[in-house]
Design a protein around this motif. Structure first.
Motif, mmCIF file in Angstrom:
data_model
loop_
_atom_site.group_PDB
_atom_site.id
_atom_site.type_symbol
_atom_site.label_atom_id
_atom_site.label_comp_id
_atom_site.label_asym_id
_atom_site.label_seq_id
_atom_site.Cartn_x
_atom_site.Cartn_y
_atom_site.Cartn_z
ATOM 1 N N ILE A 104 -5.985 2.746 8.484
ATOM 2 C CA ILE A 104 -5.515 2.378 7.147
ATOM 3 C C ILE A 104 -4.685 1.108 7.256
ATOM 4 O O ILE A 104 -3.765 1.021 8.066
ATOM 5 C CB ILE A 104 -4.671 3.524 6.553
ATOM 6 C CG1 ILE A 104 -5.556 4.764 6.343
ATOM 7 C CG2 ILE A 104 -4.033 3.091 5.229
ATOM 8 C CD1 ILE A 104 -4.812 5.998 5.901
ATOM 9 N N GLU A 105 -5.023 0.138 6.438
ATOM 10 C CA GLU A 105 -4.273 -1.118 6.379
ATOM 11 C C GLU A 105 -3.291 -1.005 5.216
ATOM 12 O O GLU A 105 -3.663 -0.572 4.130
ATOM 13 C CB GLU A 105 -5.272 -2.271 6.141
ATOM 14 C CG GLU A 105 -4.663 -3.660 6.143
ATOM 15 C CD GLU A 105 -5.732 -4.757 5.900
ATOM 16 O OE1 GLU A 105 -6.936 -4.508 6.126
ATOM 17 O OE2 GLU A 105 -5.336 -5.847 5.465
ATOM 18 N N ALA B 5 -0.405 0.823 5.132
ATOM 19 C CA ALA B 5 0.513 1.963 5.227
ATOM 20 C C ALA B 5 1.472 1.735 6.395
ATOM 21 O O ALA B 5 1.328 0.782 7.156
ATOM 22 C CB ALA B 5 -0.270 3.253 5.423
ATOM 23 N N PHE B 6 2.453 2.613 6.534
ATOM 24 C CA PHE B 6 3.384 2.524 7.659
ATOM 25 C C PHE B 6 2.641 2.888 8.932
ATOM 26 O O PHE B 6 2.002 3.925 9.011
ATOM 27 C CB PHE B 6 4.556 3.480 7.423
ATOM 28 C CG PHE B 6 5.520 3.554 8.574
ATOM 29 C CD1 PHE B 6 6.069 2.404 9.125
ATOM 30 C CD2 PHE B 6 5.905 4.783 9.095
ATOM 31 C CE1 PHE B 6 6.963 2.469 10.187
ATOM 32 C CE2 PHE B 6 6.800 4.860 10.153
ATOM 33 C CZ PHE B 6 7.329 3.705 10.695
ATOM 34 N N TYR B 7 2.706 2.030 9.957
ATOM 35 C CA TYR B 7 1.968 2.308 11.185
ATOM 36 C C TYR B 7 2.856 2.267 12.423
ATOM 37 O O TYR B 7 2.393 2.504 13.528
ATOM 38 C CB TYR B 7 0.816 1.316 11.353
ATOM 39 C CG TYR B 7 1.248 -0.127 11.435
ATOM 40 C CD1 TYR B 7 1.202 -0.951 10.310
ATOM 41 C CD2 TYR B 7 1.738 -0.676 12.612
ATOM 42 C CE1 TYR B 7 1.622 -2.273 10.369
ATOM 43 C CE2 TYR B 7 2.151 -1.996 12.679
ATOM 44 C CZ TYR B 7 2.089 -2.783 11.558
ATOM 45 O OH TYR B 7 2.503 -4.095 11.612
ATOM 46 N N GLY B 8 4.129 1.910 12.249
ATOM 47 C CA GLY B 8 5.000 1.736 13.397
ATOM 48 C C GLY B 8 5.553 3.049 13.930
ATOM 49 O O GLY B 8 5.203 4.134 13.465
ATOM 50 N N GLN B 9 6.409 2.917 14.935
ATOM 51 C CA GLN B 9 7.153 4.075 15.413
ATOM 52 C C GLN B 9 8.233 4.412 14.396
ATOM 53 O O GLN B 9 8.505 3.659 13.483
ATOM 54 C CB GLN B 9 7.829 3.733 16.743
ATOM 55 C CG GLN B 9 6.857 3.543 17.885
ATOM 56 C CD GLN B 9 7.583 3.472 19.223
ATOM 57 O OE1 GLN B 9 8.780 3.202 19.265
ATOM 58 N NE2 GLN B 9 6.880 3.724 20.295
ATOM 59 N N GLY B 10 8.888 5.555 14.603
ATOM 60 C CA GLY B 10 10.017 5.889 13.750
ATOM 61 C C GLY B 10 9.594 6.538 12.454
ATOM 62 O O GLY B 10 8.466 7.021 12.319
ATOM 63 N N ALA B 11 10.516 6.553 11.513
ATOM 64 C CA ALA B 11 10.336 7.366 10.306
ATOM 65 C C ALA B 11 10.677 6.558 9.069
ATOM 66 O O ALA B 11 11.784 6.595 8.568
ATOM 67 C CB ALA B 11 11.239 8.598 10.392
ATOM 68 N N LYS B 12 9.716 5.788 8.596
ATOM 69 C CA LYS B 12 9.933 4.962 7.408
ATOM 70 C C LYS B 12 9.561 5.771 6.174
ATOM 71 O O LYS B 12 8.445 6.273 6.070
ATOM 72 C CB LYS B 12 9.056 3.710 7.537
ATOM 73 C CG LYS B 12 9.319 2.643 6.493
ATOM 74 C CD LYS B 12 8.476 1.396 6.810
ATOM 75 C CE LYS B 12 8.685 0.301 5.789
ATOM 76 N NZ LYS B 12 7.834 -0.865 6.075
ATOM 77 N N THR B 13 10.489 5.860 5.231
ATOM 78 C CA THR B 13 10.230 6.695 4.051
ATOM 79 C C THR B 13 9.706 5.840 2.908
ATOM 80 O O THR B 13 10.342 5.684 1.871
ATOM 81 C CB THR B 13 11.519 7.417 3.633
ATOM 82 O OG1 THR B 13 12.562 6.446 3.528
ATOM 83 C CG2 THR B 13 11.902 8.470 4.636
ATOM 84 N N VAL B 14 8.534 5.315 3.117
ATOM 85 C CA VAL B 14 7.949 4.379 2.155
ATOM 86 C C VAL B 14 6.785 5.018 1.414
ATOM 87 O O VAL B 14 6.075 5.874 1.954
ATOM 88 C CB VAL B 14 7.468 3.112 2.906
ATOM 89 C CG1 VAL B 14 6.305 3.441 3.828
ATOM 90 C CG2 VAL B 14 7.079 2.003 1.946
ATOM 91 N N ILE B 15 6.641 4.620 0.158
ATOM 92 C CA ILE B 15 5.398 4.888 -0.574
ATOM 93 C C ILE B 15 4.653 3.559 -0.598
ATOM 94 O O ILE B 15 5.007 2.665 -1.357
ATOM 95 C CB ILE B 15 5.674 5.367 -2.014
ATOM 96 C CG1 ILE B 15 6.457 6.676 -2.001
ATOM 97 C CG2 ILE B 15 4.371 5.511 -2.797
ATOM 98 C CD1 ILE B 15 6.914 7.135 -3.386
ATOM 99 N N PRO B 16 3.645 3.396 0.258
ATOM 100 C CA PRO B 16 2.957 2.100 0.298
ATOM 101 C C PRO B 16 2.238 1.824 -1.027
ATOM 102 O O PRO B 16 1.644 2.722 -1.618
ATOM 103 C CB PRO B 16 1.961 2.260 1.446
ATOM 104 C CG PRO B 16 2.435 3.444 2.239
ATOM 105 C CD PRO B 16 3.099 4.342 1.242
#
Lengths: 508, 508
Positions: free
Chosen positions: A343-344, A346-357
């Motif tokens: 998926i391009e 969206a959040f793809y990194g490490q950690g915990a990002k609380t995003v609504i892409p």
């Protein structure tokens, strides 16, 4: 066709004269040039020629220039052919050129057209590579060369350059006329190449492809890690991108969660309806296009030198879809498959990002087998996805894009080019100086391949000649994946095989 | 509590004496320091203190040092408290310190504890930012300051520094004793902080939190872009990571498609079963934990200064889940929500990579409202996902990890600290020198917030005092999203509001 059993009953000296047309000095040269050949591959891998990433477009051009200069150095007349431009997100991006080459104009010799590509798949250390992907890492303990493009397809292309260098430096005439067509967009739909080939062929006598008797492509892999193979079939491909968008920007899930339609929720819902965990394609009418195998056809797959253990060794995990070898091989060779790539947006990194892409694009592709084509499959896919999206009742928007595609291909494997390649694979074992010669001590498997090389079909149709796929790498090379590698023995013995194939062709 | 209608009937000079305890010289200093304050925010934004990315851990330390030196410069005694380490993929990574501060030991004054955080969410230009996220971009045409952390939470933290600077440079005594607790892991579960707070509180008289009468946190947003608000409730959070793995490395979809169980297929199947496109949580027993609203409760939401148009303006798209304002607001304030944030390990770039990713991790979180807690929700989630995964019949492996979480919180909004903040918000309009004073010409909304600041509850429970959330930024600031911004007026007027609040507290 001569089999191993014929050979084992004759004395080596006699066989060497009769059945090993490649001169020993060529084979010796290759053995002695191992380090230099690996250095050239290293130089090539260091150019990150990723065709799918606009940031690396310049590197694809750099790689084209690198190969063109190599061809020229060994006496090949070349031409760099501009292929126009492509539109990426509204920007025009110049396509990398095709590099044409020709050497030899002897009407008494056969003319072989070589195709290869010099672009590669994306790769980042953070994807899980053990070593930097764009630096060739030589591991003499395992005999492997790691690096993006080592096996797909820089190694095989340089195999041909190795053959040219050997003949050039030894002052040996090539046994056939050679033509080259090398491209830099193979990993991105071979954009621009089909149009060029069709236009070039129309030039008749003035075409760089004039007089071609057969085509040879080294851009696939052995079925396993033991047995060389010749490949006479390829799956086609249709690669699609589903974009769901709604919010004007990424949102905080605390602030907006359960207030708005979230694009990820919609996209995941749609993506979950494409394929089930057993590999069955859920789009009505797609799997159904391909008739089931006859018992006779199934028997072909049961005979191949391949096991479930091979599949799982190559995959690096016990994840085969079935314990039935023929079923698993047919899944790859005579069935369509649908893979969800990612998926391009969206959040793809490490950690915990609380995003609504705000805008997310799901990428998936379907591998095609006859009678499937992008033209008859895409309408089924698009209609189904639009209907499923409508059922969601979302206010978000859906856009479906066809990123690229190609038809499947099946060739006549009883042609003299296939017979020549078969003999070249068998006789290599009689060169006394090669410690690695063992790997070719057998008749190659005849396989159909699960991947796509769409240009194969274009060449076959446009030139009307036989196309042979003669792989250099092994089944566990990991093309398109992390830690892609090429075994040193495959690079060196493969170079000899390519040269020997040309001698066998000259006598066919 | 004084309302605007009371004020409008009195003459300004009388009101200034009676109702605007913040000295005019403080307010003037803030107005005149606008550029310097913005420069300091710019310096802070340039430190990419992303707590969730190990590569940026050093920057979080750098940001801690930056704030500590600022506090010291304005007379605050500080202490940098080590919080131990965390384990990330087998590596121990030192946690950023908490920065404590104290100024004022007057037993006749109230003591206010300020909490804020100096870490930020990840951000990359390629996510869709118009300008580099870690450079503060000032747009005087729109009056906005763009940059990661501008509003969440560097702007508000620097608001307090601004207040300190003003008093220090003007030689004014602060109206209250101040205590600070600033942390660098808020965006990553406030790791280490809870333990520290609980241990510190146990020190009694020796605790840096000794004598604290109330707590004030500026780390949320107005409901809309017009009306300041005081916030007395927060949703909790549980953030989970589902990892599906099988193959030993990424695979080529042509070579392995329909031969192996693909982790993406399994993961997408599971993720599709968590929430439906209307926002309903599909995990049995989760939505059901929260009783529906009484008609009386629903009426509270109908009265708030908020409209569907506000939601959609803030979101930047016509994507509200309903046309019913109260329903939409309740979705945020009194309902749990489940958002799918993204996938780690899959293809996320541009272009068309034909990969079967070997190991993919889906990230999602659930916002919690009373009586939900991570402890009572996680078991339901884990049990459901394990059962759904078992139904897939896949040979891949599933691991569920709890990345972080926090309980929801609801406060008594009739406390004197809330009353003080209410008055501070109202009276600001009587400062004659502020051209931006209009924005505060109203009684603030009383809201519950959809986001989480887990430490709020820790402080409330550990210190047993009232916690006030006094937001600085607006509803469209875009915390956690691309193009995060803080309005210049909110930064400057917000600084005045923080100072004025302290004066109102001193008189409460």
């Amino acid at each position: 066709m001569r089999s191993i059993s014929d050979l084992s009953q004759a004395s080596p000296p006699f066989l060497c004269t009769l059945k090993m047309p490649a001169p020993a000095q060529f084979l010796d040269f290759v053995d002695k040039s191992k380090d230099a050949f690996i250095q050239r591959l290293s130089d090539a891998v260091e150019i990150p020629s990723i065709s799918g990433d606009p940031k690396h477009r310049e590197d694809v051009f750099k790689m084209a220039a690198f190969l063109e200069s190599q061809l020229q150095a060994y006496g090949v007349e070349t031409k760099s052919v501009p292929l126009g431009s492509q539109n990426i997100d509204g920007e025009e991006l110049t396509l990398p050129p095709a590099i044409l080459g020709r050497i030899g104009h002897d009407k008494n010799k056969k003319t072989v057209l070589i195709y290869g590509h010099f672009d590669v798949q994306p790769a980042e250390l953070s994807d899980g590579w053990t070593n930097p992907p764009f630096k060739l890492t030589r591991d003499d303990a395992t005999g492997r060369l790691y690096g993006r493009g080592s096996s797909d397809d820089k190694g095989p292309v340089l195999g041909w350059i190795n053959v040219l260098e050997a003949h050039h430096k030894l002052g040996l005439a090539l046994p056939v006329n050679l033509r080259f067509c090398l491209e830099g967009m193979e990993e991105s739909g071979s954009e621009g190449l089909d149009e060029f080939i069709l236009a070039e062929v129309k030039k008749g006598r003035d075409s760089w492809f004039d007089g071609v008797d057969c085509i040879c492509i080294s851009d696939n892999y052995w079925l396993n890690n033991r047995t060389p193979c010749l490949t006479y079939g390829l799956r086609g491909l249709t690669y699609l991108k589903l974009t769901v968008s709604g919010p004007g920007k990424d949102l905080h899930s605390g602030v907006f969660g359960r207030m708005v339609h979230e694009p990820m929720t919609d996209l995941i819902a749609i993506m979950s309806k494409l394929v089930d965990p057993s590999g069955k394609i859920l789009i009505p009418g797609v799997d159904e296009m391909v008739p089931g195998p006859t018992p006779e056809e199934k028997a072909i797959y049961e005979k191949l030198d391949y096991s479930i253990a091979d599949v799982e060794d190559s995959a690096g995990g016990k994840v085969a879809l079935s314990a039935d070898k023929a079923a698993v091989l047919m899944g790859r060779m005579r069935s369509p498959s649908l893979s969800l790539h990612g998926i391009e947006g969206a959040f793809y990194g490490q950690g915990a990002k609380t995003v609504i892409p705000a805008k997310v694009s799901g990428k998936f592709s379907i591998r095609l087998v006859p009678p499937m084509t992008p033209d008859n499959v895409n309408p089924l896919v698009i209609k189904y996805i639009q209907a499923e999206f409508a059922k969601l009742g979302s206010k978000n928007k859906l856009v479906i894009e066809d990123l690229h595609g190609g038809k499947p291909w099946v060739e006549n494997h009883k042609h003299w080019s296939y017979e020549a390649a078969k003999r070249a694979t068998e006789v290599r074992t009689f060169h006394p100086n090669s410690p690695l010669a063992l790997i070719y001590k057998q008749t190659p498997d005849l396989t159909r391949e699960g991947g796509s090389i769409p240009v194969t079909l274009t060449f076959a149709e446009a030139l009307g000649v036989n196309v042979l796929l003669l792989p250099m790498g092994r089944g566990d090379d990991g093309a398109h994946s992390t830690n892609e590698k090429l075994d040193i023995s495959n690079f060196i013995e493969g170079t000899k095989l390519l040269g020997t194939y040309l001698y066998e062709v000259s006598q066919a």
